[in-house]
Design a protein around this motif. Structure first.
Motif, PDB file in Angstrom:
ATOM      1  N   ALA A 356     -10.254   8.772  -3.858  1.00 12.15           N
ATOM      2  CA  ALA A 356     -11.111   7.875  -3.089  1.00 12.15           C
ATOM      3  C   ALA A 356     -12.025   8.656  -2.153  1.00 12.15           C
ATOM      4  O   ALA A 356     -13.209   8.324  -1.993  1.00 12.15           O
ATOM      5  CB  ALA A 356     -10.255   6.897  -2.301  1.00 12.15           C
ATOM      6  N   THR A 361     -14.652   6.962   0.113  1.00 13.91           N
ATOM      7  CA  THR A 361     -13.922   5.713   0.354  1.00 13.91           C
ATOM      8  C   THR A 361     -12.622   5.989   1.104  1.00 13.91           C
ATOM      9  O   THR A 361     -11.945   6.978   0.839  1.00 13.91           O
ATOM     10  CB  THR A 361     -13.608   5.005  -0.982  1.00 13.91           C
ATOM     11  N   ILE A 363      -8.800   4.491   2.259  1.00 11.50           N
ATOM     12  CA  ILE A 363      -7.751   3.527   1.913  1.00 11.50           C
ATOM     13  C   ILE A 363      -6.908   3.257   3.152  1.00 11.50           C
ATOM     14  O   ILE A 363      -6.468   4.202   3.815  1.00 11.50           O
ATOM     15  CB  ILE A 363      -6.874   4.056   0.761  1.00 11.50           C
ATOM     16  N   VAL A 392     -10.246   1.711  -6.500  1.00  9.61           N
ATOM     17  CA  VAL A 392     -10.823   3.041  -6.250  1.00  9.61           C
ATOM     18  C   VAL A 392     -11.978   3.317  -7.206  1.00  9.61           C
ATOM     19  O   VAL A 392     -13.015   3.861  -6.823  1.00  9.61           O
ATOM     20  CB  VAL A 392      -9.731   4.131  -6.392  1.00  9.61           C
ATOM     21  N   THR A 395     -15.221   1.356  -6.052  1.00 11.82           N
ATOM     22  CA  THR A 395     -15.648   1.393  -4.646  1.00 11.82           C
ATOM     23  C   THR A 395     -16.196   2.768  -4.303  1.00 11.82           C
ATOM     24  O   THR A 395     -15.517   3.778  -4.482  1.00 11.82           O
ATOM     25  CB  THR A 395     -14.461   1.080  -3.712  1.00 11.82           C
ATOM     26  N   ASP A 417     -11.225  -4.652  -1.483  1.00  6.74           N
ATOM     27  CA  ASP A 417     -12.163  -3.537  -1.446  1.00  6.74           C
ATOM     28  C   ASP A 417     -13.577  -4.018  -1.137  1.00  6.74           C
ATOM     29  O   ASP A 417     -13.878  -5.209  -1.221  1.00  6.74           O
ATOM     30  CB  ASP A 417     -12.149  -2.774  -2.782  1.00  6.74           C
TER      31      ASP A 417
END
Length: 490
Positions: A356, A361, A363, A392, A395, A417
């Protein structure tokens, strides 16, 4: 039947042979990289010893203090020790003599065997020959430095060292330093270039055997599929011929079901057998990524990184399929002890964090620390893994929230997400598919296997799933799993 068994054995032999070759090749890859690293570290000690010795000799010339003379000798003993090791290797002396020279050169004890192995096995290769020549030239210069040092000591002891002589000696030392610096740079360059060549060849061999393994597995799965299709066709022919014989028809159907289950077990066994070499390939590829990144070779790093990511995905996919097979073949009613839901989700979060992060990104685990569950951890783990994997993948430069909460009769999981979001058509497709609960559609879908596994596993748990598109974009997937009656959590 005999022909089918022979083909299966042939595929297994090819896969096991390729895996064995990969293990052997990667063993020597690591050994070569370790030995090269040891020589690079040794060159650093060699250079440092020479430089410090020179500096102390200069101090001794101008101060006459014996402590500088002592430091000069002790530091110059480092490159001289490496010179002893080189001569012992060329003369093929005993291992202990060679190691003693390397020890005097301040090389790590754990690296000595690898250094000896690299020298003996690569001494006739062009790049290593050139490196040895530069090493020998550096040793000659250090011997010359050693002689200058003793001449200086003799002159000081006899009170014969005048200012003009000091200037001449300084000029000699400067000339030696310039020459030995060039020799050291050339040694490192030749060694680095040769190592990169060897790594390139080994990387190509790794890719070759990896493709052999993947190709063999693909051919095997294709053969199994053709065999199943052929079995179904034969069954249909028998049904047309033996419609009146109901008992025989039922027996034939049972035999076919048993054969399909056996095929699943065989596939599960083979999948399990390739997990270890796949994990090994993953570790080696990661090691290659780290080392090639340091050498700033973007081409090799790109290939190594590609192998690492592909092997990681293939490993996790195989692992998921094995767990999925265990659920169906071994124990749907797996009696699970109480476990921490937060820890389960945190483990999945940690697994996907690096992937990610590469997409910008983050989490976030929003599960309460004290939340527990006794619902089948194998099934829940696969469900969470696939939902988080989808989030994942879809995004970029956003956030993914994953959490769980519970009330008196159920536990609710959600993955939210800010990615590209599921279209309404896809949401309707999965919603209708889950309501119809048609196993054939789960297998034949073109949307991918991840969410289909989730839907099928939810059927086992008698759970529910829902999808929504928040106003700020992305997708929220919510899952409700009901507790069994008369179950209590602590």
């Amino acid at each position: 039947m005999k022909q089918g068994k022979a083909n299966t054995i042939s595929f297994l032999i090819i896969i096991l042979t390729a895996c064995s070759m990969l293990i052997v090749i990667n063993f020597y890859t690591i050994k070569t990289l370790s030995a090269t690293r040891a020589y690079v570290n040794g060159e650093s000690h060699y250079s440092k010893g020479h430089n410090i010795a020179t500096r102390n000799l200069i101090n001794y010339i101008f101060t006459y203090k014996k402590e500088y003379w002592t430091k000069f000798k002790s530091n110059l003993d480092i490159p001289i020790g490496d010179a002893k090791a080189r001569m012992a290797l060329i003369k093929n002396l005993d291992t202990e003599t060679i190691k003693q020279g390397f020890r005097e050169g301040h090389n790590e004890e754990d690296d000595l065997n690898d250094m000896i192995w690299l020298f003996k096995n690569f001494k006739n290769y062009s790049f290593f020959k050139k490196a040895i020549i530069e090493w020998e030239s550096g040793d000659v210069l250090n011997i010359k430095l050693y002689q200058i040092g003793f001449d200086v000591k003799k002159k000081i002891d006899n009170n014969e060292l005048d200012y003009e002589t000091k200037i001449q000696i300084l000029e000699q030392l400067d000339e030696i330093n310039k020459k030995i610096s060039l020799k050291q740079d050339a040694f490192s360059r030749y060694l680095g270039e040769g190592t990169r060549q060897v790594n390139n060849y080994l990387l190509l061999v790794n890719i070759f055997f990896t493709f052999i393994i993947i190709g063999s597995i693909s051919f095997y799965y294709s053969a199994m599929l053709q065999k199943i299709i052929k079995s179904k066709q034969e069954l249909n022919q028998q049904k047309e011929q033996l419609e009146a014989i109901i008992n025989d028809l039922e027996k034939t159907k049972q035999d076919l079901s048993t054969e399909i289950v056996q095929h699943k077990k065989i596939i599960g066994t083979i999948s399990h057998d390739i997990r270890s070499p796949l994990k090994y390939i993953q570790l080696i590829a990661k090691h290659l990524c780290t080392n090639t990144k340091k050498t700033k070779n973007e081409v090799i790093f790109k290939y190594a990184n590609s192998i690492y990511k592909s092997s990681l995905q293939l490993y996790e996919f195989t692992k998921t399929l094995i767990e999925y097979s265990k659920i169906y073949i071994e124990d749907r009613d797996y009696d699970q002890k109480i476990y921490s839901v937060y820890d389960l989700i945190e483990d999945k979060k940690v697994f996907f964090e690096d992937i990610a992060a590469n997409n910008g990104t983050k989490i976030i685990n929003k599960t309460p620390l004290k939340l527990n569950s006794d619902i089948n951890i194998r099934i829940v783990s696969i469900i969470i893994h696939n939902l988080l994997d989808n989030a994942v993948k879809n995004t970029n430069s956003g956030t993914i929230e994953i959490g769980a909460q519970t009330d008196s009769d159920k536990i609710t999981y959600w993955v939210k997400d800010t990615g590209s979001g599921m279209s309404q058509d896809i949401i309707d497709y999965y919603t209708n598919l889950f309501k119809n609960r048609d196993a054939e559609k789960l297998i034949l879908s073109t949307y991918g296997i991840g969410l289909h596994l989730v839907l099928e596993l939810l059927i086992i748990l008698k759970g529910n799933i829902s999808f929504s598109n928040p106003t700020n974009g992305g997708t929220t997937v919510t899952i409700d799993i009901y507790f069994k009656p008369n179950k209590s959590l602590s």
